[in-house]
Scaffold this motif. Structure first.
Motif, PDB file in Angstrom:
ATOM      1  N   PHE A  45     -17.462 -47.419  14.934  1.00  0.00           N
ATOM      2  CA  PHE A  45     -16.372 -46.880  15.166  1.00  0.00           C
ATOM      3  C   PHE A  45     -16.284 -45.234  15.302  1.00  0.00           C
ATOM      4  N   ASP A  46     -16.965 -44.603  14.525  1.00  0.00           N
ATOM      5  CA  ASP A  46     -17.360 -43.183  14.345  1.00  0.00           C
ATOM      6  C   ASP A  46     -18.132 -42.837  15.718  1.00  0.00           C
ATOM      7  N   TYR A  47     -19.068 -43.544  15.915  1.00  0.00           N
ATOM      8  CA  TYR A  47     -20.064 -43.216  17.007  1.00  0.00           C
ATOM      9  C   TYR A  47     -19.494 -43.507  18.469  1.00  0.00           C
ATOM     10  N   PHE A  48     -19.041 -44.605  18.757  1.00  0.00           N
ATOM     11  CA  PHE A  48     -18.721 -44.897  19.836  1.00  0.00           C
ATOM     12  C   PHE A  48     -17.276 -44.738  20.406  1.00  0.00           C
ATOM     13  N   LEU A  49     -16.391 -44.532  19.501  1.00  0.00           N
ATOM     14  CA  LEU A  49     -14.801 -44.213  19.810  1.00  0.00           C
ATOM     15  C   LEU A  49     -14.516 -42.763  19.207  1.00  0.00           C
ATOM     16  N   THR A  50     -13.233 -42.358  19.703  1.00  0.00           N
ATOM     17  CA  THR A  50     -12.711 -41.091  19.240  1.00  0.00           C
ATOM     18  C   THR A  50     -11.310 -41.269  18.731  1.00  0.00           C
ATOM     19  N   SER A  51     -11.025 -40.928  17.627  1.00  0.00           N
ATOM     20  CA  SER A  51      -9.737 -41.155  17.105  1.00  0.00           C
ATOM     21  C   SER A  51      -8.836 -39.938  17.851  1.00  0.00           C
ATOM     22  N   LYS A  63       7.879 -47.867  17.738  1.00  0.00           N
ATOM     23  CA  LYS A  63       8.335 -48.408  18.962  1.00  0.00           C
ATOM     24  C   LYS A  63       8.478 -47.677  20.155  1.00  0.00           C
ATOM     25  N   ASN A  64       8.548 -46.275  20.039  1.00  0.00           N
ATOM     26  CA  ASN A  64       8.940 -45.472  21.315  1.00  0.00           C
ATOM     27  C   ASN A  64       7.505 -44.569  21.433  1.00  0.00           C
ATOM     28  N   VAL A  65       6.260 -44.990  21.089  1.00  0.00           N
ATOM     29  CA  VAL A  65       5.248 -44.155  21.035  1.00  0.00           C
ATOM     30  C   VAL A  65       4.649 -44.700  22.426  1.00  0.00           C
ATOM     31  N   THR A  66       4.228 -43.661  23.224  1.00  0.00           N
ATOM     32  CA  THR A  66       3.594 -44.019  24.499  1.00  0.00           C
ATOM     33  C   THR A  66       1.848 -43.857  24.079  1.00  0.00           C
ATOM     34  N   PHE A  67       1.152 -44.890  23.965  1.00  0.00           N
ATOM     35  CA  PHE A  67      -0.133 -44.887  23.610  1.00  0.00           C
ATOM     36  C   PHE A  67      -0.903 -44.598  24.917  1.00  0.00           C
ATOM     37  N   PRO A  68      -2.057 -44.157  24.956  1.00  0.00           N
ATOM     38  CA  PRO A  68      -2.925 -43.822  26.035  1.00  0.00           C
ATOM     39  C   PRO A  68      -3.447 -45.174  26.449  1.00  0.00           C
ATOM     40  N   ASP A  69      -3.781 -45.343  27.711  1.00  0.00           N
ATOM     41  CA  ASP A  69      -4.318 -46.542  28.361  1.00  0.00           C
ATOM     42  C   ASP A  69      -5.572 -46.547  27.842  1.00  0.00           C
ATOM     43  N   ASN A  70      -6.001 -47.776  27.788  1.00  0.00           N
ATOM     44  CA  ASN A  70      -7.387 -48.155  27.454  1.00  0.00           C
ATOM     45  C   ASN A  70      -7.792 -47.564  25.842  1.00  0.00           C
ATOM     46  N   CYS A  71      -7.008 -48.081  24.924  1.00  0.00           N
ATOM     47  CA  CYS A  71      -7.241 -47.531  23.704  1.00  0.00           C
ATOM     48  C   CYS A  71      -7.191 -48.797  22.862  1.00  0.00           C
ATOM     49  N   ILE A  72      -7.787 -48.678  21.588  1.00  0.00           N
ATOM     50  CA  ILE A  72      -7.736 -49.480  20.431  1.00  0.00           C
ATOM     51  C   ILE A  72      -6.997 -49.001  19.360  1.00  0.00           C
ATOM     52  N   LEU A  73      -5.826 -49.866  18.675  1.00  0.00           N
ATOM     53  CA  LEU A  73      -4.965 -49.578  17.770  1.00  0.00           C
ATOM     54  C   LEU A  73      -5.669 -50.360  16.521  1.00  0.00           C
ATOM     55  N   ALA A  74      -6.131 -49.509  15.634  1.00  0.00           N
ATOM     56  CA  ALA A  74      -6.758 -50.145  14.326  1.00  0.00           C
ATOM     57  C   ALA A  74      -5.774 -50.161  13.200  1.00  0.00           C
ATOM     58  N   PHE A  75      -5.556 -51.274  12.789  1.00  0.00           N
ATOM     59  CA  PHE A  75      -4.574 -51.554  11.627  1.00  0.00           C
ATOM     60  C   PHE A  75      -5.271 -51.274  10.211  1.00  0.00           C
ATOM     61  N   TYR A  76      -5.285 -50.184   9.471  1.00  0.00           N
ATOM     62  CA  TYR A  76      -5.845 -49.830   8.076  1.00  0.00           C
ATOM     63  C   TYR A  76      -4.598 -50.423   7.007  1.00  0.00           C
ATOM     64  N   ASN A  77      -5.499 -50.841   6.018  1.00  0.00           N
ATOM     65  CA  ASN A  77      -4.608 -51.294   4.842  1.00  0.00           C
ATOM     66  C   ASN A  77      -4.540 -49.919   3.891  1.00  0.00           C
ATOM     67  N   GLY A  78      -3.913 -50.520   2.710  1.00  0.00           N
ATOM     68  CA  GLY A  78      -4.019 -49.242   1.900  1.00  0.00           C
ATOM     69  C   GLY A  78      -5.183 -49.078   0.983  1.00  0.00           C
ATOM     70  N   TYR A  79      -6.257 -49.792   1.338  1.00  0.00           N
ATOM     71  CA  TYR A  79      -7.726 -49.490   0.822  1.00  0.00           C
ATOM     72  C   TYR A  79      -8.422 -48.812   1.848  1.00  0.00           C
ATOM     73  N   ASN A  80      -7.823 -48.315   2.931  1.00  0.00           N
ATOM     74  CA  ASN A  80      -8.477 -47.756   4.133  1.00  0.00           C
ATOM     75  C   ASN A  80      -9.237 -48.561   4.798  1.00  0.00           C
ATOM     76  N   HIS A  81      -9.211 -49.985   4.956  1.00  0.00           N
ATOM     77  CA  HIS A  81     -10.138 -50.813   5.473  1.00  0.00           C
ATOM     78  C   HIS A  81      -9.416 -51.402   7.080  1.00  0.00           C
ATOM     79  N   LEU A 142     -12.262 -44.440  23.893  1.00  0.00           N
ATOM     80  CA  LEU A 142     -13.879 -44.422  24.181  1.00  0.00           C
ATOM     81  C   LEU A 142     -14.375 -42.991  24.083  1.00  0.00           C
ATOM     82  N   ASN A 143     -15.552 -42.978  23.464  1.00  0.00           N
ATOM     83  CA  ASN A 143     -16.123 -41.654  23.225  1.00  0.00           C
ATOM     84  C   ASN A 143     -16.817 -41.257  24.529  1.00  0.00           C
ATOM     85  N   LYS A 144     -16.051 -40.594  25.429  1.00  0.00           N
ATOM     86  CA  LYS A 144     -16.600 -40.269  26.678  1.00  0.00           C
ATOM     87  C   LYS A 144     -17.705 -39.325  26.781  1.00  0.00           C
TER      88      LYS A 144
END
Length: 151
Positions: A45-51, A63-81, A142-144
């Protein structure tokens, strides 16, 4: 079902993102790709993608957030996984869970009902069980700088 095999939601989302940009992912990402160690996934994730953003994993707050097109939403738990990932494009959420076929959703609500600490019933869960639920969503693009893409 055989076509989907054991590809995880995370690699399903990554594959969708790379395909959108015409990036050939095999043999790194296939229908059977999973990861063995958390460090490997984080390095990928750190190499190929940009947070680009982070939000609480709570429907009423995103619910009202406008996400950028072509993105990944990563769900992190309380242990940061990372416990789940969704690909977002043109107002639609592409998700997959285990051997089940991928789904295309117009809202993130059904996913949050399964993974969110705040939108899922926590009745009967231990403290550890509650920590395993997602408490934040990190948006990745994507890390363009790494690829020659114009999209």
């Amino acid at each position: 079902m055989l076509k989907n095999n054991y590809q995880t939601c995370i690699f399903y989302a990554l594959d969708a993102l790379f395909q959108t940009y015409g990036i050939y992912t095999e043999p790194v990402i296939t229908r059977n790709t999973t990861y063995r160690r958390e460090e490997e996934l984080n390095a990928f994730f750190d190499y190929f993608l940009t947070s680009t953003a982070s939000y609480p994993c709570r429907y009423k707050e995103i619910k009202n957030v406008t996400f950028p097109d072509n993105c990944i939403l990563a769900f992190y738990n309380g242990y940061n996984h990372i416990i789940h990932a969704v690909f977002y494009r043109d107002g639609l959420f592409y998700t997959k869970n285990g051997l089940f076929s991928p789904m295309v959703l117009s809202t993130l609500h059904p996913v949050l009902k399964s993974y969110s600490r705040w939108d899922t019933s926590l009745k009967g869960l231990s403290k550890v069980g509650k920590q395993l639920k997602s408490d934040k969503i990190v948006v990745y693009t994507l890390n363009k700088n790494l690829f020659r893409v114009n999209k």
